[in-house]
Structures are given as C-alpha cells and as structure tokens.
Design a protein around this motif. Structure first.
Motif, short mmCIF file in Angstrom:
data_model
loop_
_atom_site.label_atom_id
_atom_site.label_comp_id
_atom_site.label_asym_id
_atom_site.label_seq_id
_atom_site.Cartn_x
_atom_site.Cartn_y
_atom_site.Cartn_z
N GLU A 113 12.24 -2.10 -8.77
CA GLU A 113 11.55 -1.12 -9.60
C GLU A 113 10.17 -0.80 -9.01
N ALA A 114 9.51 -1.81 -8.44
CA ALA A 114 8.24 -1.55 -7.77
C ALA A 114 8.44 -0.63 -6.57
N LEU A 115 9.51 -0.85 -5.82
CA LEU A 115 9.84 0.04 -4.71
C LEU A 115 10.17 1.43 -5.23
N GLY A 116 10.91 1.51 -6.32
CA GLY A 116 11.24 2.81 -6.92
C GLY A 116 9.99 3.58 -7.32
N CYS A 117 8.98 2.87 -7.80
CA CYS A 117 7.71 3.51 -8.16
C CYS A 117 7.08 4.15 -6.93
N HIS A 118 7.10 3.45 -5.80
CA HIS A 118 6.60 4.02 -4.55
C HIS A 118 7.39 5.26 -4.14
N GLU A 119 8.70 5.20 -4.31
CA GLU A 119 9.53 6.34 -3.93
C GLU A 119 9.25 7.56 -4.80
N MET A 120 8.95 7.33 -6.08
CA MET A 120 8.55 8.44 -6.95
C MET A 120 7.22 9.03 -6.49
N ALA A 121 6.29 8.17 -6.06
CA ALA A 121 5.00 8.65 -5.58
C ALA A 121 5.16 9.46 -4.29
N ASP A 122 6.03 8.99 -3.40
CA ASP A 122 6.28 9.74 -2.16
C ASP A 122 6.79 11.14 -2.48
N ALA A 123 7.76 11.22 -3.40
CA ALA A 123 8.32 12.52 -3.78
C ALA A 123 7.27 13.39 -4.45
N HIS A 125 7.80 1.43 -15.28
CA HIS A 125 8.54 0.20 -15.57
C HIS A 125 9.69 0.46 -16.55
N VAL A 126 9.38 1.03 -17.70
CA VAL A 126 10.41 1.25 -18.72
C VAL A 126 11.42 2.32 -18.31
N PRO A 127 10.98 3.51 -17.84
CA PRO A 127 12.00 4.49 -17.42
C PRO A 127 12.97 3.96 -16.37
N LEU A 128 12.46 3.26 -15.35
CA LEU A 128 13.35 2.75 -14.32
C LEU A 128 14.24 1.64 -14.86
N ARG A 129 13.71 0.79 -15.75
CA ARG A 129 14.51 -0.28 -16.34
C ARG A 129 15.67 0.28 -17.16
N LEU A 130 15.42 1.39 -17.84
CA LEU A 130 16.44 1.98 -18.69
C LEU A 130 17.35 2.95 -17.93
N GLY A 131 17.18 3.00 -16.61
CA GLY A 131 18.06 3.83 -15.79
C GLY A 131 17.66 5.28 -15.71
N ILE A 155 0.81 -1.22 0.00
CA ILE A 155 0.00 0.00 0.00
C ILE A 155 0.85 1.27 0.00
N ASP A 156 2.13 1.16 0.43
CA ASP A 156 3.00 2.33 0.45
C ASP A 156 4.46 1.87 0.43
N SER A 157 5.38 2.82 0.46
CA SER A 157 6.80 2.48 0.33
C SER A 157 7.30 1.69 1.53
N SER A 158 6.76 1.94 2.71
CA SER A 158 7.19 1.17 3.88
C SER A 158 6.82 -0.30 3.73
N ALA A 159 5.60 -0.56 3.26
CA ALA A 159 5.18 -1.94 3.02
C ALA A 159 6.06 -2.57 1.94
N ALA A 160 6.37 -1.80 0.90
CA ALA A 160 7.20 -2.34 -0.19
C ALA A 160 8.58 -2.73 0.32
N ARG A 161 9.15 -1.93 1.20
CA ARG A 161 10.47 -2.26 1.74
C ARG A 161 10.43 -3.53 2.58
N ARG A 162 9.36 -3.71 3.33
CA ARG A 162 9.24 -4.93 4.14
C ARG A 162 9.06 -6.15 3.24
N ILE A 163 8.32 -5.99 2.14
CA ILE A 163 8.16 -7.10 1.20
C ILE A 163 9.50 -7.46 0.56
#
Length: 380
Positions: free
Chosen positions: A358-368, A199-205, A110-118
């Motif tokens: 990358e899923a965690l990175g998506c959460h971090e982008m949403a937090d920002a 997905h694609v932007p993070l995959r391509l760096g 549901i959020d970045s904290s949950a993603a980090r625990r997963i």
C-alpha cells in the motif's frame, strides 16, 4: 488467556514521533488482553539532546548515536524508524537485513523506485513490516470503514479521503527539509501526507484505474538559515480525482493532501456515499460520525444526514470507558496494538496497519498525479 509475548522495541529517531511512540508503549496496560507486551529497550538519535528525554523510561538500556549500533543489539526485536524521507531506503533495508522486524514511517522511501527496492529487501529478508498511518484508528474512522465494508451504501457514487493542515500557511515560516525535494522527494505533500489519505482507499480495494490531478506550489521561496529567501521546491497541496472501476459500475474517488488548507490544523477525513446511504467522519469533530439515509419525517420521506457520537473504543478494546473521547495519542496506541497483534498472528479480522504494497501504491498514485499535472492529461 496465555501470558503475553514479550517484544523488545528499538526507536531510530528521537524526535516528535519517536517520543509519541515511547509514550504509547508506556500506556500499554490500557489495552485489554493484548497478546503482546512491548518494552522499549533502545533509542538512537544523532542529537544527544534528543536522547535525554528517553532517559526517564526505566526499560531503556541503550541510548546510541548510530542506527547500525542499535541494529546490532540482541535485545531489540522490532525497530520503529522515523527519519527524513531520503534516509528511508538505507535505514529500512539495513533493519530488515539485520534480522529486525520493522514499523516504518511513510512514505517508504523518497520515490517509487526506492519503495520498490525496499519491498524487494523485505521479501528477501522475510521480515514483518508495516507502515505508520494512525488516523484510520480513530473510533469514528473505524465506524465509517465498517460501514463501507458492510456494503450498506449500495452502489458507490463517490468516496472522498484527505489529510489537511495549514502548518505552511505563513509564507515567512523558515524552510525545513520537508520543503526541499532533495530530502522530501519530488512528490512533496503526496510523500509527506499521502499514505494517510490513501491507506483506507487502497485497503478497501479502491485503486483508481484513471486519475487526473491538480498540484500547487503556493510558496516558491522561504527564508533560509541566514534569513535570505531560498527555493522551496515541493508541492504544498495536491488534489487527485480518480475513477475506480467496480462490479456495479465506476465511482469517483477524490484524494486530497494539503499543507496549506486554511482553517485546518491537522484534519483527516473520510466520506463514502452510495445509492442506498453514506457515512462520513472528520478528526475536526472527533466524537461525531454522520450517516446518510432517506428517512420518514412528519412531512414525508426526506433525505437526511444523521449525526451520532462515538466513544473511545477502536480496533483493540481498552479499559477506557466507552463514553469517553478518543484523541491522537489513543489512535497511535491502537495502531501499535494492531501492528504487534498482527505480528503475533492474533489480529484476526480487525483493521490492520498499512502494508508495504500500500505504501508503494501511494507512490504510484503520486507518480501518476505528477504526470497528470505536468502534461494536463488524465492518466490511465
């Protein structure tokens, strides 16, 4: 080629995407020389009516109401889980701790904290885990990805990626769990659709060093179960404007996710433009890829977007004729082909499914993005 490796699949969540995945597994013979042969053996859903549909699939031996019962089965190697966002952490960690490999739905908690625990649970268990994001497996999307990887665009000027639809355009559409932060998460549409666009932007760096965002809550109340209006407290639309630092210099990255984008039913797009050329694709016109170049014309050198049509072939070859069209079900089949081939160590340099990082990175982008919108600042 050696005999394909048998992999037994269990599905948790027998709704829309559960049925799509089951149908994709039934179409597996369309893939050419794939190293894996999946077999759907078990399905879990708390709704008995949802389980009825899976009874028509001969390989299914277990229809159960509890995910713990499915995870205890010896004849399940890989679990696909499609449930509400607030249930992800418990079910995903239960799956990997039960010794199962996992194909998870976004947003990975549901959020970045949950993603980090997963992510921590996955690392502890040593499980093979990927996250569902099928749109980049359209042949046209792969053409743009290949173009971007090739460097033919030259120094990048801008990249645009997004996922748009208009399923919430009607303000009288009854509220559901995706419209409530307690179930969907405070990030709203960035949870629901975000990984498809990232997905694609993070995959391509292409991870932005700085970003700003504009978020929209366009329908703050919707009809509840009794018809009375109740709070609808999630973001429907998000526009993120990032700056990516590159060896050649920074470039602009725009990522959009929208549940209210009039005229868009379910549109994923990717556009890459540089000093030497560009490429773009949208599922709104799924046979068409456009390339930008400066070309010779009867009147001299001119700038031109040139249109070409793509066929059916994507990441893994299929028996389908190359001149034929590809659609959403084909993208799901290709995504699963990539997932199981990578799990078997046979994907090579083909495009892979979204990774936990990358899923965690998506959460971090949403937090920002939420911080940027709330404070009216550009976030480092």
């Amino acid at each position: 080629m050696s005999a394909p490796q048998d992999v037994r699949i269990g599905i948790v969540g027998g709704g829309l995407m559960g049925r799509e995945i089951a149908a994709a597994i039934q179409r597996w013979p369309a893939l050419v020389d794939h190293p894996v042969r999946p077999r759907l053996t078990a399905v879990c859903d708390i709704n008995p009516d949802a389980l009825e549909w899976f009874g028509q699939i001969d390989s299914v031996e277990h229809l159960v109401a509890s995910h713990t019962e499915l995870l205890a089965l010896d004849d399940v190697d890989v679990v696909y889980i499609a449930v509400r966002h607030d249930l992800h952490e418990q079910l995903y960690t239960d799956a990997v701790r039960a010794g199962k490999d996992l194909f998870a739905e976004k947003p990975f908690g549901i959020d970045s904290s949950a993603a980090r625990r997963i992510v921590a649970a996955i690392e502890d268990a040593g499980a093979f885990v990927r996250v569902s994001s099928e749109m980049p497996f359209f042949p046209g999307a792969q053409a743009v990805i290949d173009y971007a990887r090739s460097g033919r665009a030259g120094r990048l000027i801008e990249v645009r990626s997004g996922f748009l639809h208009s399923s919430d355009l009607d303000p009288l559409k009854p509220i559901n769990w995706k419209r409530q932060a307690q179930y969907c998460g405070a990030a709203g549409v960035m949870n629901d659709l975000g990984l498809h666009a990232w997905h694609v932007p993070l995959r391509l760096g292409w991870r932005p060093a700085r970003l700003s965002a504009h978020l929209q809550d366009l329908v703050p109340r919707r009809p509840g179960p009794g018809g009375a209006l109740v709070p609808c407290d999630t973001w429907e639309n998000a526009a993120i404007h990032g700056e990516v630092d590159d060896e050649a210099g920074s470039f602009a990255l725009e990522v959009r996710t929208s549940r209210i984008a009039p005229g868009n039913k379910n549109t994923w797009y990717l556009e890459v433009v540089g000093m030497d050329g560009g490429a773009r694709f949208s599922t709104a016109d799924p046979k068409r890829v456009e390339y930008f170049a400066v070309v010779d014309t009867p009147t001299g050198r001119e700038q031109s977007w040139q249109s070409v049509q793509v066929g059916s072939q994507s990441v893994w070859p299929t028996v389908t004729g190359g001149i034929f069209e590809s659609g959403f079900s084909d993208a799901i089949l290709q995504m699963w082909a990539a997932f199981l081939a990578e799990r078997a160590g046979a994907l090579g340099d083909r495009f892979a499914c979204a990774r936990p990082a990358e899923a965690l990175g998506c959460h971090e982008m949403a937090d920002a993005a939420m911080r940027s919108h709330a404070e009216g600042i550009r976030v480092e």
